[in-house]
Motif scaffolding. Sequence first.
Motif, short mmCIF file in Angstrom:
data_model
loop_
_atom_site.label_atom_id
_atom_site.label_comp_id
_atom_site.label_asym_id
_atom_site.label_seq_id
_atom_site.Cartn_x
_atom_site.Cartn_y
_atom_site.Cartn_z
N GLY A 9 0.82 -1.20 0.00
CA GLY A 9 0.00 0.00 0.00
C GLY A 9 0.86 1.26 0.00
N GLY A 10 0.20 2.40 -0.18
CA GLY A 10 0.92 3.66 -0.17
C GLY A 10 0.11 4.77 -0.78
N LEU A 11 0.81 5.84 -1.09
CA LEU A 11 0.20 7.03 -1.68
C LEU A 11 0.52 7.06 -3.17
CD1 LEU A 11 -1.21 9.81 -1.43
CD2 LEU A 11 1.04 10.77 -0.88
N VAL A 12 -0.49 7.25 -3.99
CA VAL A 12 -0.28 7.28 -5.43
C VAL A 12 -1.20 8.34 -6.04
CG1 VAL A 12 -2.01 5.47 -5.85
CG2 VAL A 12 -0.17 5.82 -7.50
N GLN A 13 -0.78 8.91 -7.13
CA GLN A 13 -1.60 9.90 -7.81
C GLN A 13 -2.70 9.20 -8.62
OE1 GLN A 13 1.05 12.40 -10.11
NE2 GLN A 13 1.17 13.87 -8.43
N GLY A 15 -4.76 7.82 -11.50
CA GLY A 15 -4.27 7.29 -12.76
C GLY A 15 -3.10 6.35 -12.61
N GLY A 16 -2.53 6.31 -11.42
CA GLY A 16 -1.37 5.47 -11.17
C GLY A 16 -1.74 4.04 -10.83
N SER A 17 -0.71 3.27 -10.47
CA SER A 17 -0.88 1.85 -10.20
C SER A 17 -0.18 1.46 -8.90
CB SER A 17 -0.29 1.00 -11.33
OG SER A 17 -0.94 1.26 -12.56
N LEU A 18 -0.70 0.43 -8.28
CA LEU A 18 -0.07 -0.20 -7.12
C LEU A 18 -0.31 -1.69 -7.21
CD1 LEU A 18 -1.06 2.00 -4.01
CD2 LEU A 18 1.24 1.71 -4.95
N ARG A 19 0.60 -2.46 -6.63
CA ARG A 19 0.38 -3.90 -6.51
C ARG A 19 0.44 -4.29 -5.03
NH1 ARG A 19 3.36 -9.37 -8.75
NH2 ARG A 19 4.94 -8.82 -7.18
N LEU A 20 -0.64 -4.82 -4.55
CA LEU A 20 -0.69 -5.31 -3.18
C LEU A 20 -0.32 -6.79 -3.15
CD1 LEU A 20 -4.04 -3.71 -1.94
CD2 LEU A 20 -1.75 -2.71 -2.01
N SER A 21 0.35 -7.17 -2.08
CA SER A 21 0.70 -8.56 -1.86
C SER A 21 0.15 -9.01 -0.51
CB SER A 21 2.21 -8.76 -1.87
OG SER A 21 2.77 -8.38 -3.11
N CYS A 22 -0.16 -10.28 -0.43
CA CYS A 22 -0.63 -10.86 0.83
C CYS A 22 0.07 -12.20 1.00
CB CYS A 22 -2.13 -11.02 0.83
SG CYS A 22 -2.79 -11.93 2.25
N SER A 85 -5.09 2.37 -13.04
CA SER A 85 -6.04 3.48 -13.24
C SER A 85 -6.75 3.84 -11.95
CB SER A 85 -7.06 3.10 -14.32
OG SER A 85 -6.43 2.78 -15.53
N LEU A 86 -5.98 3.99 -10.92
CA LEU A 86 -6.55 4.30 -9.60
C LEU A 86 -7.18 5.68 -9.58
CD1 LEU A 86 -3.71 2.72 -7.49
CD2 LEU A 86 -6.13 2.08 -7.32
N ASP A 87 -8.25 5.80 -8.82
CA ASP A 87 -8.85 7.12 -8.61
C ASP A 87 -9.16 7.28 -7.12
OD1 ASP A 87 -11.82 5.87 -10.15
OD2 ASP A 87 -11.43 6.00 -8.02
N ALA A 88 -9.60 8.47 -6.76
CA ALA A 88 -9.80 8.80 -5.35
C ALA A 88 -10.81 7.86 -4.67
CB ALA A 88 -10.24 10.25 -5.22
N GLU A 89 -11.74 7.34 -5.44
CA GLU A 89 -12.74 6.42 -4.89
C GLU A 89 -12.13 5.11 -4.42
OE1 GLU A 89 -15.56 9.00 -4.85
OE2 GLU A 89 -16.23 6.93 -4.58
N ASP A 90 -10.90 4.83 -4.84
CA ASP A 90 -10.24 3.59 -4.43
C ASP A 90 -9.49 3.76 -3.10
OD1 ASP A 90 -9.42 3.28 -7.88
OD2 ASP A 90 -10.96 2.12 -6.79
N THR A 91 -9.45 4.95 -2.57
CA THR A 91 -8.79 5.18 -1.29
C THR A 91 -9.49 4.40 -0.18
OG1 THR A 91 -7.99 7.37 -1.90
CG2 THR A 91 -8.24 6.92 0.45
N THR A 113 -3.75 -2.82 4.69
CA THR A 113 -2.73 -1.90 4.20
C THR A 113 -3.45 -0.71 3.57
OG1 THR A 113 -0.74 -1.70 2.82
CG2 THR A 113 -2.52 -3.04 1.94
N GLN A 114 -2.94 0.48 3.88
CA GLN A 114 -3.61 1.71 3.44
C GLN A 114 -3.24 2.04 2.00
OE1 GLN A 114 -5.79 3.97 5.20
NE2 GLN A 114 -5.99 4.83 3.13
N VAL A 115 -4.24 2.33 1.21
CA VAL A 115 -4.04 2.84 -0.15
C VAL A 115 -4.70 4.22 -0.22
CG1 VAL A 115 -4.64 2.56 -2.58
CG2 VAL A 115 -3.92 0.58 -1.22
N THR A 116 -3.91 5.21 -0.58
CA THR A 116 -4.43 6.57 -0.69
C THR A 116 -4.15 7.08 -2.09
OG1 THR A 116 -4.00 6.99 1.65
CG2 THR A 116 -4.36 8.90 0.24
N VAL A 117 -5.20 7.50 -2.77
CA VAL A 117 -5.08 8.02 -4.13
C VAL A 117 -5.36 9.51 -4.11
CG1 VAL A 117 -5.83 7.80 -6.51
CG2 VAL A 117 -5.86 5.80 -5.02
#
Length: 119
Positions: A9-13, A15-22, A85-91, A113-117
Amino acid sequence: QVQLVESGGGLVQAGGSLRLSCAASGGTFSSRRMGWFRQAPGKEREFVAAIGRTYGDTEYTDSVKGRFTISRDNAKNTVYLQMNSLDAEDTAVYYCAASAIAGYRWDYWGQGTQVTVSS
């Protein structure tokens, strides 16, 4: 007993991308259906995606279809969530879950894990 530890998790702008692992420990990973859920501030926890045990069948909530991909590596006891293609609604706080063996009830949960867009 199954332990689940999320990361990525983390902070992303927007339109960006993240990959979460478990990462799962405690055995019998390949016998469990695995899923991702999320909880945004002030909202209830909601289903995001799930992947089957043997054939890797997947399902997604409508809002993430075409943007998120769930996958698993049974050799590494790990499940992933690729988020594009993350957007603020995915926070939200994203949680990994494991089902009962050969079942569908979600029996085990990670700590999240926190995801902030940012928009």
